[in-house]
Motif scaffolding. Structure first.
Motif, PDB file in Angstrom:
ATOM      1  N   LYS A  46       0.762  -1.260   0.000  1.00 52.92           N
ATOM      2  CA  LYS A  46       0.000   0.000   0.000  1.00 52.92           C
ATOM      3  C   LYS A  46       0.792   1.310   0.000  1.00 52.92           C
ATOM      4  N   TYR A  47       1.960   1.315   0.615  1.00 53.87           N
ATOM      5  CA  TYR A  47       2.657   2.588   0.820  1.00 53.87           C
ATOM      6  C   TYR A  47       4.141   2.371   0.536  1.00 53.87           C
ATOM      7  N   GLY A  48       4.671   3.134  -0.425  1.00 52.89           N
ATOM      8  CA  GLY A  48       6.072   2.944  -0.796  1.00 52.89           C
ATOM      9  C   GLY A  48       6.823   4.257  -0.867  1.00 52.89           C
ATOM     10  N   LEU A  49       8.147   4.148  -0.859  1.00 50.56           N
ATOM     11  CA  LEU A  49       9.020   5.328  -0.948  1.00 50.56           C
ATOM     12  C   LEU A  49       9.608   5.406  -2.350  1.00 50.56           C
ATOM     13  N   PHE A  50       9.387   6.534  -2.997  1.00 50.48           N
ATOM     14  CA  PHE A  50       9.969   6.806  -4.308  1.00 50.48           C
ATOM     15  C   PHE A  50      11.213   7.658  -4.035  1.00 50.48           C
ATOM     16  N   ILE A  51      12.321   7.384  -4.729  1.00 46.44           N
ATOM     17  CA  ILE A  51      13.524   8.197  -4.542  1.00 46.44           C
ATOM     18  C   ILE A  51      13.996   8.674  -5.905  1.00 46.44           C
ATOM     19  N   HIS A  52      14.025   9.984  -6.096  1.00 46.00           N
ATOM     20  CA  HIS A  52      14.589  10.562  -7.319  1.00 46.00           C
ATOM     21  C   HIS A  52      15.956  11.139  -6.955  1.00 46.00           C
ATOM     22  N   TRP A  53      16.985  10.489  -7.481  1.00 47.05           N
ATOM     23  CA  TRP A  53      18.336  10.944  -7.153  1.00 47.05           C
ATOM     24  C   TRP A  53      19.216  10.805  -8.373  1.00 47.05           C
ATOM     25  N   GLY A  54      20.001  11.832  -8.629  1.00 43.08           N
ATOM     26  CA  GLY A  54      20.899  11.805  -9.782  1.00 43.08           C
ATOM     27  C   GLY A  54      21.726  13.069  -9.802  1.00 43.08           C
ATOM     28  N   LEU A  55      22.409  13.287 -10.919  1.00 48.79           N
ATOM     29  CA  LEU A  55      23.312  14.447 -11.033  1.00 48.79           C
ATOM     30  C   LEU A  55      22.596  15.768 -10.762  1.00 48.79           C
ATOM     31  N   TYR A  56      21.292  15.820 -11.090  1.00 48.40           N
ATOM     32  CA  TYR A  56      20.513  17.067 -10.920  1.00 48.40           C
ATOM     33  C   TYR A  56      20.446  17.538  -9.471  1.00 48.40           C
ATOM     34  N   ALA A  57      20.776  16.654  -8.525  1.00 50.34           N
ATOM     35  CA  ALA A  57      20.766  17.072  -7.109  1.00 50.34           C
ATOM     36  C   ALA A  57      21.903  18.072  -6.855  1.00 50.34           C
ATOM     37  N   ILE A  58      22.899  18.089  -7.737  1.00 49.87           N
ATOM     38  CA  ILE A  58      24.032  19.014  -7.532  1.00 49.87           C
ATOM     39  C   ILE A  58      23.616  20.466  -7.842  1.00 49.87           C
ATOM     40  N   PRO A  59      23.098  20.747  -9.052  1.00 52.93           N
ATOM     41  CA  PRO A  59      22.653  22.136  -9.291  1.00 52.93           C
ATOM     42  C   PRO A  59      21.423  22.493  -8.460  1.00 52.93           C
ATOM     43  N   ALA A  60      20.626  21.521  -8.091  1.00 49.50           N
ATOM     44  CA  ALA A  60      19.496  21.716  -7.167  1.00 49.50           C
ATOM     45  C   ALA A  60      18.576  22.871  -7.565  1.00 49.50           C
ATOM     46  N   GLY A  61      18.318  23.018  -8.857  1.00 45.73           N
ATOM     47  CA  GLY A  61      17.353  24.023  -9.316  1.00 45.73           C
ATOM     48  C   GLY A  61      17.980  25.315  -9.797  1.00 45.73           C
ATOM     49  N   GLU A  62      19.307  25.373  -9.824  1.00 43.49           N
ATOM     50  CA  GLU A  62      19.969  26.612 -10.217  1.00 43.49           C
ATOM     51  C   GLU A  62      21.106  26.292 -11.189  1.00 43.49           C
ATOM     52  N   ASN A 317      -2.409   2.315  -4.219  1.00 35.86           N
ATOM     53  CA  ASN A 317      -1.138   2.389  -3.470  1.00 35.86           C
ATOM     54  C   ASN A 317      -0.597   3.809  -3.577  1.00 35.86           C
ATOM     55  N   TYR A 318       0.151   4.214  -2.570  1.00 34.54           N
ATOM     56  CA  TYR A 318       0.720   5.573  -2.518  1.00 34.54           C
ATOM     57  C   TYR A 318       2.236   5.430  -2.598  1.00 34.54           C
ATOM     58  N   LEU A 319       2.829   5.963  -3.670  1.00 32.96           N
ATOM     59  CA  LEU A 319       4.285   5.916  -3.826  1.00 32.96           C
ATOM     60  C   LEU A 319       4.791   7.337  -3.651  1.00 32.96           C
ATOM     61  N   LEU A 320       5.290   7.613  -2.471  1.00 32.06           N
ATOM     62  CA  LEU A 320       5.582   8.992  -2.080  1.00 32.06           C
ATOM     63  C   LEU A 320       7.082   9.268  -2.164  1.00 32.06           C
ATOM     64  N   ASN A 321       7.408  10.375  -2.795  1.00 37.50           N
ATOM     65  CA  ASN A 321       8.792  10.635  -3.196  1.00 37.50           C
ATOM     66  C   ASN A 321       9.594  11.487  -2.216  1.00 37.50           C
ATOM     67  N   VAL A 322      10.904  11.200  -2.189  1.00 39.01           N
ATOM     68  CA  VAL A 322      11.856  12.148  -1.596  1.00 39.01           C
ATOM     69  C   VAL A 322      12.980  12.364  -2.611  1.00 39.01           C
ATOM     70  N   GLY A 323      13.560  13.557  -2.565  1.00 39.27           N
ATOM     71  CA  GLY A 323      14.691  13.872  -3.440  1.00 39.27           C
ATOM     72  C   GLY A 323      15.909  14.147  -2.575  1.00 39.27           C
ATOM     73  N   PRO A 324      16.780  13.153  -2.388  1.00 39.15           N
ATOM     74  CA  PRO A 324      17.963  13.378  -1.547  1.00 39.15           C
ATOM     75  C   PRO A 324      18.853  14.478  -2.117  1.00 39.15           C
ATOM     76  N   MET A 325      19.620  15.109  -1.227  1.00 40.92           N
ATOM     77  CA  MET A 325      20.527  16.175  -1.656  1.00 40.92           C
ATOM     78  C   MET A 325      21.794  15.542  -2.240  1.00 40.92           C
ATOM     79  N   SER A 326      22.685  16.401  -2.756  1.00 42.24           N
ATOM     80  CA  SER A 326      23.848  15.844  -3.450  1.00 42.24           C
ATOM     81  C   SER A 326      24.836  15.188  -2.482  1.00 42.24           C
ATOM     82  N   ASP A 327      24.703  15.458  -1.184  1.00 39.40           N
ATOM     83  CA  ASP A 327      25.613  14.785  -0.240  1.00 39.40           C
ATOM     84  C   ASP A 327      25.074  13.423   0.205  1.00 39.40           C
ATOM     85  N   GLY A 328      23.851  13.086  -0.243  1.00 37.57           N
ATOM     86  CA  GLY A 328      23.300  11.779   0.094  1.00 37.57           C
ATOM     87  C   GLY A 328      22.285  11.813   1.226  1.00 37.57           C
TER      88      GLY A 328
END
Ligand code: FHN
Length: 465
Positions: A46-62, A317-328
């Motif tokens: 029913k409930y899962g953790l989605f993780i979006h992590w990749g090079l894009y965590a370094i520029p972090a929107g900028e 089911n709910y697959l809810l996301n977190v986006g880790p930072m570039s340090d992990g």
């Protein structure tokens, strides 16, 4: 007579051969029964953790000191960063605080029952060592550690099913992949003719990488395909065949381009009522998937708990996301909110895990009296968010998100009521019969202002009318 006898023996021998071959052949993974069996854990989880992590965590929107609007993981596309420039991020990839055990522990504390991580997002960079493309964490970064290997090991240790997101169509790093029109031109001509060597990309990178994921990381719970551009039925079937051959129990989400094992709704889209098919909603905890340093608008624990129960009450089911930072590190605010929901689930999980949909529906909302349609052309439903119902055999779980009216009139049903109590502390709730309806007297103030579950035990497994 003798000839007849010999023919009979030959026929019997052939039959025995066929049936012993059938006994040895692996079961057909394409049957409805095989699909149902594959989905058993998913239905329970029913409930899962989605993780979006990749090079894009370094520029972090900028990018180069300028804010680049949109989803964090789309920065390469939104700011039209050339491949040669974006690739340089690999040199900075050094997430020294990454700890796979800590991530899995966080998911467990949060009450989440599976994890899905981006093995390769649209930017084409793989979080795993790959022979099919050197553009990966092991071969192209100073970090050199295979993120997925470490996560897979931690998941196995904690008994946590692990699935991989894989962007099968869009790959902005490859001339043949879909989506990068700033380096490689459009994918299709105005009359929809393919303009790139998309087949070459699929066969040379995407398909081999999916094979690698299914052969190097233990049992894979699911592959989460996404944005199926130019994915013909035949191409999608090639991916399905790879999965069904290498790991027949692995689930396919709803975005491969051909029938998967379940339906994936739009991002953050929760249907207005009960859905019959198996389904899952991928959702954000703020407004981006990949980390953006300027997005701190987190969903509160109360909002998350409501969405979770709402989704389960509609059969999903709910697959809810977190986006880790570039340090992990997973942003602390997201961790805190998820853990709060986890504490609620520790006492109220029976209303969620393996729970069935609501037998009623009136609690979810009502169609707009004006007959208005929503953006998708469906009847616009004005939601009611006070309470939801989930089920287990012989039990109805009424989860109240606001203090219920006292007395609370139960929806109509024929079943006799055996017992009514609060799930968190077991305390009995007074129930009376008035004018043929069951009426509950729930204590005020409500036990848990975030969400209070009242269990109604009924005669028989299911509600009857
Ligand atoms: O484009 C992606 C997006 O970056 C993200 O991965 C989401 C998750 O569902 N899927 C696509 C958009 O729907």
């Amino acid at each position: 007579m003798k000839r007849l006898h010999t023919a009979l023996i030959t026929a019997l021998a052939a039959l025995a051969l066929v049936s012993s071959a059938a006994a040895q052949a692996p079961p057909d993974p394409y049957t409805p029964e095989a699909r149902e069996a594959r989905l058993a854990w998913f239905k329970q989880a029913k409930y899962g953790l989605f993780i979006h992590w990749g090079l894009y965590a370094i520029p972090a929107g900028e990018w180069k000191g300028k804010r680049c609007l949109g989803l964090g993981e789309w920065i390469m596309n939104r700011c039209k960063v050339p491949v040669k420039e974006y690739e340089l991020l690999t040199r900075q990839w050094n997430p020294t605080k990454f700890n796979a055990d800590a991530w899995v522990q966080m998911a467990q504390d949060a009450g989440m029952k599976y994890i899905v991580i981006t093995s390769k997002h649209h930017d084409g960079f793989a979080l795993f060592g790959s022979k099919a493309s050197r553009y990966n964490v092991v071969d192209a970064t100073p970090f050199k550690r295979d993120i997925l290997k470490e996560l897979a090991a931690a998941c196995q240790k904690h008994g946590m099913p692990l699935g991989f997101y894989y962007s099968q169509s869009q790959d902005w790093h490859e001339p043949g992949g879909a989506g990068n029109d700033w380096d490689f031109g459009p994918d299709e001509s105005p009359d929809r003719k393919e303009m790139k060597d998309y087949e070459g990309y699929l066969r040379g990178k995407a398909e081999p990488q999916v094979r690698e994921l299914l052969t190097g990381y233990g049992p894979v719970a699911l592959i989460w395909f996404d944005t199926p551009r130019m994915m013909t039925k035949e191409r999608a079937q090639r991916f399905a065949d790879i999965l069904r051959t290498l790991q027949p129990k692995t689930l396919i989400d709803g975005r491969l381009g051909a029938a998967g094992d379940y339906v994936s709704t739009g991002d953050n889209v929760i249907p207005s009522g009960v859905q019959k098919n198996y389904w899952e909603v991928p959702a954000t905890t703020n407004h981006t998937w990949g980390y953006r340093k300027d997005d701190t608008d987190w969903k509160s624990p109360g909002e998350i708990a409501f969405k979770l129960v709402d989704i389960v009450s509609k059969g999903g089911n709910y697959l809810l996301n977190v986006g880790p930072m570039s340090d992990g590190i997973i942003p602390q605010a997201a961790q805190d909110n998820l853990r709060s929901v986890g504490r609620w689930l520790k006492v109220n999980g029976e209303a969620v895990y393996g729970a069935g949909a609501s037998p009623f529906g009136e609690e979810m909302g009502e169609p707009s009296a004006k007959g208005t349609k929503d953006l998708r052309g469906q009847a616009l439903v004005l939601p009611h968010n006070e309470w939801r119902v989930t089920t287990q055999p012989g039990k109805l779980y009424f989860t109240f998100f606001q203090e219920p009216r006292a007395p609370f009139v139960l929806p109509e049903m024929k079943n006799a009521i055996k017992r009514v109590y609060q799930l968190a502390d077991g305390k009995a709730v007074e129930v009376k019969e008035e004018n043929g309806r069951h009426v509950l007297n729930i204590e005020r103030p409500i036990l848990d202002p975030m969400a209070t579950v009242v269990v109604v035990e009924i005669e028989g497994d299911k509600v009857e009318w």
